[in-house]
Design a protein around this motif. Structure first.
Motif, PDB file in Angstrom:
ATOM      1  N   LYS A 143      -8.326 -33.412  26.441  1.00 39.99           N
ATOM      2  CA  LYS A 143      -9.245 -32.343  26.035  1.00 39.99           C
ATOM      3  C   LYS A 143      -8.708 -31.575  24.833  1.00 39.99           C
ATOM      4  O   LYS A 143      -9.456 -31.202  23.936  1.00 39.99           O
ATOM      5  N   SER A 144      -7.394 -31.313  24.827  1.00 43.14           N
ATOM      6  CA  SER A 144      -6.783 -30.606  23.698  1.00 43.14           C
ATOM      7  C   SER A 144      -5.271 -30.792  23.740  1.00 43.14           C
ATOM      8  O   SER A 144      -4.635 -30.523  24.766  1.00 43.14           O
ATOM      9  N   GLN A 145      -4.702 -31.234  22.632  1.00 42.61           N
ATOM     10  CA  GLN A 145      -3.255 -31.373  22.553  1.00 42.61           C
ATOM     11  C   GLN A 145      -2.559 -30.020  22.645  1.00 42.61           C
ATOM     12  O   GLN A 145      -1.399 -29.925  23.037  1.00 42.61           O
ATOM     13  N   ASP A 146      -3.293 -28.962  22.338  1.00 43.48           N
ATOM     14  CA  ASP A 146      -2.749 -27.610  22.432  1.00 43.48           C
ATOM     15  C   ASP A 146      -2.369 -27.250  23.861  1.00 43.48           C
ATOM     16  O   ASP A 146      -1.516 -26.392  24.089  1.00 43.48           O
ATOM     17  N   TYR A 147      -2.977 -27.911  24.826  1.00 43.33           N
ATOM     18  CA  TYR A 147      -2.699 -27.620  26.234  1.00 43.33           C
ATOM     19  C   TYR A 147      -1.292 -28.017  26.656  1.00 43.33           C
ATOM     20  O   TYR A 147      -0.848 -27.655  27.744  1.00 43.33           O
ATOM     21  N   GLN A 148      -0.584 -28.731  25.797  1.00 43.87           N
ATOM     22  CA  GLN A 148       0.789 -29.109  26.114  1.00 43.87           C
ATOM     23  C   GLN A 148       1.655 -27.874  26.380  1.00 43.87           C
ATOM     24  O   GLN A 148       2.616 -27.932  27.165  1.00 43.87           O
ATOM     25  N   ARG A 149       1.299 -26.739  25.793  1.00 43.09           N
ATOM     26  CA  ARG A 149       2.103 -25.524  25.940  1.00 43.09           C
ATOM     27  C   ARG A 149       2.079 -24.962  27.357  1.00 43.09           C
ATOM     28  O   ARG A 149       2.889 -24.090  27.691  1.00 43.09           O
ATOM     29  N   PHE A 150       1.189 -25.456  28.212  1.00 41.46           N
ATOM     30  CA  PHE A 150       1.122 -24.972  29.583  1.00 41.46           C
ATOM     31  C   PHE A 150       1.950 -25.824  30.557  1.00 41.46           C
ATOM     32  O   PHE A 150       1.893 -25.609  31.765  1.00 41.46           O
ATOM     33  N   PHE A 151       2.707 -26.768  30.019  1.00 45.64           N
ATOM     34  CA  PHE A 151       3.521 -27.651  30.847  1.00 45.64           C
ATOM     35  C   PHE A 151       4.977 -27.621  30.388  1.00 45.64           C
ATOM     36  O   PHE A 151       5.264 -27.555  29.193  1.00 45.64           O
ATOM     37  N   VAL A 152       5.888 -27.658  31.360  1.00 47.20           N
ATOM     38  CA  VAL A 152       7.305 -27.857  31.073  1.00 47.20           C
ATOM     39  C   VAL A 152       7.800 -28.982  31.991  1.00 47.20           C
ATOM     40  O   VAL A 152       7.255 -29.184  33.083  1.00 47.20           O
ATOM     41  N   PRO A 153       8.816 -29.728  31.566  1.00 49.96           N
ATOM     42  CA  PRO A 153       9.308 -30.828  32.406  1.00 49.96           C
ATOM     43  C   PRO A 153       9.845 -30.323  33.748  1.00 49.96           C
ATOM     44  O   PRO A 153      10.450 -29.254  33.831  1.00 49.96           O
ATOM     45  N   SER A 154       9.623 -31.091  34.787  1.00 47.97           N
ATOM     46  CA  SER A 154      10.207 -30.787  36.093  1.00 47.97           C
ATOM     47  C   SER A 154      11.452 -31.642  36.291  1.00 47.97           C
ATOM     48  O   SER A 154      11.794 -32.464  35.443  1.00 47.97           O
ATOM     49  N   GLU A 155      12.108 -31.447  37.424  1.00 52.01           N
ATOM     50  CA  GLU A 155      13.307 -32.226  37.707  1.00 52.01           C
ATOM     51  C   GLU A 155      12.966 -33.664  38.079  1.00 52.01           C
ATOM     52  O   GLU A 155      13.813 -34.547  38.023  1.00 52.01           O
ATOM     53  N   LYS A 156      11.718 -33.907  38.463  1.00 53.26           N
ATOM     54  CA  LYS A 156      11.274 -35.247  38.848  1.00 53.26           C
ATOM     55  C   LYS A 156      10.841 -36.007  37.600  1.00 53.26           C
ATOM     56  O   LYS A 156      10.058 -35.489  36.791  1.00 53.26           O
ATOM     57  N   PRO A 157      11.331 -37.217  37.411  1.00 53.42           N
ATOM     58  CA  PRO A 157      10.995 -37.973  36.200  1.00 53.42           C
ATOM     59  C   PRO A 157       9.483 -38.104  35.999  1.00 53.42           C
ATOM     60  O   PRO A 157       8.721 -38.347  36.947  1.00 53.42           O
ATOM     61  N   LEU A 158       9.054 -37.898  34.757  1.00 47.04           N
ATOM     62  CA  LEU A 158       7.664 -38.032  34.325  1.00 47.04           C
ATOM     63  C   LEU A 158       6.740 -36.955  34.891  1.00 47.04           C
ATOM     64  O   LEU A 158       5.538 -36.973  34.650  1.00 47.04           O
ATOM     65  N   HIS A 159       7.281 -36.002  35.618  1.00 49.03           N
ATOM     66  CA  HIS A 159       6.470 -34.928  36.185  1.00 49.03           C
ATOM     67  C   HIS A 159       6.669 -33.629  35.397  1.00 49.03           C
ATOM     68  O   HIS A 159       7.644 -33.482  34.655  1.00 49.03           O
ATOM     69  N   SER A 160       5.730 -32.715  35.570  1.00 50.96           N
ATOM     70  CA  SER A 160       5.759 -31.453  34.840  1.00 50.96           C
ATOM     71  C   SER A 160       5.394 -30.305  35.761  1.00 50.96           C
ATOM     72  O   SER A 160       4.834 -30.499  36.842  1.00 50.96           O
ATOM     73  N   MET A 161       5.712 -29.114  35.316  1.00 49.54           N
ATOM     74  CA  MET A 161       5.307 -27.893  36.011  1.00 49.54           C
ATOM     75  C   MET A 161       4.181 -27.250  35.205  1.00 49.54           C
ATOM     76  O   MET A 161       4.326 -26.999  34.004  1.00 49.54           O
ATOM     77  N   PHE A 162       3.052 -27.011  35.880  1.00 48.94           N
ATOM     78  CA  PHE A 162       1.858 -26.506  35.208  1.00 48.94           C
ATOM     79  C   PHE A 162       1.725 -25.001  35.400  1.00 48.94           C
ATOM     80  O   PHE A 162       1.839 -24.490  36.520  1.00 48.94           O
ATOM     81  N   ASP A 163       1.422 -24.291  34.323  1.00 52.12           N
ATOM     82  CA  ASP A 163       1.288 -22.830  34.358  1.00 52.12           C
ATOM     83  C   ASP A 163      -0.197 -22.469  34.480  1.00 52.12           C
ATOM     84  O   ASP A 163      -0.869 -22.181  33.481  1.00 52.12           O
ATOM     85  N   LEU A 164      -0.713 -22.474  35.707  1.00 46.36           N
ATOM     86  CA  LEU A 164      -2.116 -22.130  35.936  1.00 46.36           C
ATOM     87  C   LEU A 164      -2.445 -20.707  35.497  1.00 46.36           C
ATOM     88  O   LEU A 164      -3.467 -20.485  34.832  1.00 46.36           O
ATOM     89  N   PRO A 165      -1.625 -19.688  35.850  1.00 47.11           N
ATOM     90  CA  PRO A 165      -1.954 -18.333  35.394  1.00 47.11           C
ATOM     91  C   PRO A 165      -2.064 -18.213  33.876  1.00 47.11           C
ATOM     92  O   PRO A 165      -2.981 -17.562  33.366  1.00 47.11           O
ATOM     93  N   ALA A 166      -1.146 -18.835  33.154  1.00 48.76           N
ATOM     94  CA  ALA A 166      -1.195 -18.764  31.688  1.00 48.76           C
ATOM     95  C   ALA A 166      -2.422 -19.480  31.148  1.00 48.76           C
ATOM     96  O   ALA A 166      -3.031 -19.034  30.162  1.00 48.76           O
ATOM     97  N   PHE A 167      -2.797 -20.577  31.786  1.00 55.18           N
ATOM     98  CA  PHE A 167      -3.976 -21.314  31.342  1.00 55.18           C
ATOM     99  C   PHE A 167      -5.243 -20.481  31.557  1.00 55.18           C
ATOM    100  O   PHE A 167      -6.108 -20.387  30.676  1.00 55.18           O
ATOM    101  N   ILE A 168      -5.350 -19.847  32.729  1.00 54.82           N
ATOM    102  CA  ILE A 168      -6.498 -18.980  32.997  1.00 54.82           C
ATOM    103  C   ILE A 168      -6.529 -17.811  32.018  1.00 54.82           C
ATOM    104  O   ILE A 168      -7.583 -17.479  31.467  1.00 54.82           O
ATOM    105  N   LYS A 169      -5.382 -17.213  31.785  1.00 57.46           N
ATOM    106  CA  LYS A 169      -5.306 -16.087  30.841  1.00 57.46           C
ATOM    107  C   LYS A 169      -5.764 -16.526  29.451  1.00 57.46           C
ATOM    108  O   LYS A 169      -6.480 -15.786  28.752  1.00 57.46           O
TER     109      LYS A 169
END
Length: 255
Positions: A179-205
């Protein structure tokens, strides 16, 4: 019940982000479970909903919630739902006094909206799917149809899952980035390979920031982290529990 000073200061308005505290449910639903779709005893859920309505200054019949489907559908309401009404939606708006509109959550984002001058309110259930597809602009648009002005609207983001607790797989991230490459800013890598942590509050904001609202407030409360105060679908899943309760966020024009 969590009160927000900015909404408390508005005249003829009642609101509350209710927690799981203060109810009659037991077991995995312990506390103020208001989810009629849960496996909890129906009489306990109805008593919990009665308590919520009473705290708001309403009757149970005056408090209405939609049948939530993670959609972008908004219902404009002026009377309580009839038995055969189509209640499928993820947001409600009204300009009718003494009608408490609410949504249920257990990790997704509850948002309360108020334009006190034009006497229009709204409430939205915004998980990732609703947020990315447009439930929030749709809610503000529906309020505008009732006479609200976006520049006069205060929006409050209630308790929801935080980035620290929201791990997602690569297919989830890819769905956002298509949908948008800009959305990459709402994810950071997690400790699990190929997984990420999603910032739902920041995305809603970020979605709310595009709507020209007067004030946007984030309570910064995590449903996953605070087991004593909040139900959490993801925590239930991690604990391998059979089901989970739901808390309610609701708002009402008075007088």
């Amino acid at each position: 019940m969590i009160k927000v000073p900015e909404l408390e200061a508005m005249q003829r308005l009642s609101h509350g982000f209710f927690t799981r505290e203060g109810g009659v449910s037991t077991g995995i639903y312990k506390g103020l479970n208001v989810g009629l779709g849960s496996g909890d005893a129906r009489e306990d859920v109805l008593e919990n909903r009665r308590r919520v309505a009473e705290r708001l200054g309403a009757t149970p019949e005056q408090m209405i919630t939609p049948y939530q489907i993670h959609s972008t559908r908004v219902l404009s309401v002026s009377v309580p739902f009839a038995e055969d009404d189509d209640k499928r939606a993820d947001a409600l708006v009204t300009n009718t006094p003494d009608l408490a509109i609410g949504i249920l959550t257990a990790d997704c984002g509850p948002i309360l909206f108020a334009d006190p001058g034009n006497r229009v309110i709204g409430t939205a259930h915004s998980g990732w799917k609703g947020a990315v597809n447009g439930i929030l602009p749709n809610t503000v648009a529906a309020m505008t149809e009732l006479g609200a002005i976006p520049a006069n609207i205060t929006a409050v983001m209630g308790p929801m899952i935080s980035q620290q607790a929201y791990e997602v797989g690569p297919e989830f991230v890819e769905g956002f980035l298509t949908k948008s490459q800009d959305y990459q800013r709402f994810f950071v890598p997690s400790e699990k390979p190929l997984h990420s942590m999603f910032d739902l509050p920041a995305f809603i904001k970020a979605q709310l920031d595009t709507l020209g609202l007067k004030n946007i407030i984030d309570l910064k409360l995590c449903t996953y982290a605070d087991e004593n105060r909040f139900f959490s679908y993801r925590r239930t899943t991690h604990n391998k529990e059979a089901d989970y309760g739901r808390q309610i966020s609701t708002i009402m024009l008075t007088g």
